[in-house]
Design an enzyme around this catalytic site. Structure first.
Site, mmCIF file in Angstrom:
data_model
loop_
_atom_site.group_PDB
_atom_site.id
_atom_site.type_symbol
_atom_site.label_atom_id
_atom_site.label_comp_id
_atom_site.label_asym_id
_atom_site.label_seq_id
_atom_site.Cartn_x
_atom_site.Cartn_y
_atom_site.Cartn_z
ATOM 1 N N LYS A 13 0.801 -1.214 0.000
ATOM 2 C CA LYS A 13 0.000 0.000 0.000
ATOM 3 C C LYS A 13 0.839 1.273 0.000
ATOM 4 C CE LYS A 13 -2.227 -0.322 3.729
ATOM 5 N NZ LYS A 13 -1.877 0.747 4.649
ATOM 6 N N ARG A 88 -9.959 2.826 8.508
ATOM 7 C CA ARG A 88 -9.692 1.427 8.847
ATOM 8 C C ARG A 88 -10.810 0.827 9.680
ATOM 9 N NH1 ARG A 88 -3.535 2.019 8.801
ATOM 10 N NH2 ARG A 88 -2.760 -0.088 8.615
ATOM 11 N N ARG A 127 10.696 -8.089 5.523
ATOM 12 C CA ARG A 127 10.877 -6.663 5.798
ATOM 13 C C ARG A 127 11.364 -6.453 7.228
ATOM 14 N NH1 ARG A 127 5.754 -2.637 5.588
ATOM 15 N NH2 ARG A 127 5.532 -3.179 7.771
ATOM 16 N N ARG A 133 11.241 -1.694 12.585
ATOM 17 C CA ARG A 133 9.956 -1.272 13.144
ATOM 18 C C ARG A 133 9.573 -2.182 14.308
ATOM 19 N NH1 ARG A 133 5.419 0.181 8.603
ATOM 20 N NH2 ARG A 133 4.132 -0.845 10.172
ATOM 21 N N ARG A 144 -1.711 -8.201 13.483
ATOM 22 C CA ARG A 144 -2.163 -7.096 12.618
ATOM 23 C C ARG A 144 -3.009 -7.612 11.455
ATOM 24 N NH1 ARG A 144 3.122 -4.985 11.188
ATOM 25 N NH2 ARG A 144 2.154 -3.591 9.708
#
Ligand code: ADP
Length: 187
Positions: A13, A88, A127, A133, A144
């Protein structure tokens, strides 16, 4: 052009939203990026948002909605924007409808990037090796995805019923997916 881009975590995204905003000449508004910038700068908003983000939970709607209302009021978002990561929840959909009403505008389309869930988990784990992160651990990644399925997937139906939905195959290289989005955009 006023567009939303949606899709589960890891669907690409953010990458697509940045280049799409350049192509349509609009503001790229990513709620995730705004939250992360606030966490980094240790603002009040950042301090409030951080514990939710680190756990892979959504930040409460009242915080997120106020932030988006403010951002959409800026000049650079008047004619054209790509909203990335918002709405969301159904509550956020209602708030966004109200904000756009007040601004006298409306959405031109909603891009949904469609990618198989297991493929996504594998991408995110890759990633995680480099991103640093705090929300990129396997347990949080799986959580998530579940939160997305529970809270955000229902929004797809809402926008589909409004005739705004463009479902785009998100598997392939970045340029390929971009070309599919461009083909689907309203004239
Ligand atoms: P992703 O990698 O899942 O696409 P983002 O970078 O868009 O994530 O967002 C990171 C985190 O910021 C989310 O997990 C959530 O905690 C918070 N966040 C971003 N957008 C929203 C939103 N619209 N509502 C609530 N929380 C949000």
């Amino acid at each position: 052009m006023r567009l939303l881009i949606m899709g589960p975590p890891g669907a690409g995204k953010g990458t697509q939203a940045v280049s799409l905003a350049e192509r349509v000449g609009g503001a790229h508004i990513s709620t995730g990026d705004i939250f992360r910038a606030n966490v980094q700068q240790q603002t009040e908003l950042g301090r409030e948002a951080q514990r939710y983000m680190d756990a892979g939970e959504y930040v409460p709607d009242e915080i997120t909605n106020a932030m988006v209302r403010d951002r959409l009021g800026h000049d650079d978002a008047r004619e054209s924007f790509i909203l990335d990561g918002y709405p969301r929840t159904l509550d956020q959909v209602a708030t966004l409808d109200g904000i756009l009403d007040e601004l006298g505008s409306g959405l031109d389309g909603v891009v949904e990037l469609v990618v198989d869930p297991e493929e996504l988990i594998q991408r995110l784990l890759k990633r995680a090796e480099t991103s640093g992160r705090a929300d990129d651990t396997e347990a949080v990644i799986r959580h998530r995805q579940q939160v997305y399925t529970d809270e955000t997937a229902p929004l797809i139906d809402v926008y589909s019923q409004r005739g705004l939905l463009m479902q785009i195959d998100g598997v392939g290289d970045v340029a390929e997916v971009s070309a599919r989005i461009d083909d689907a955009l309203p004239a």
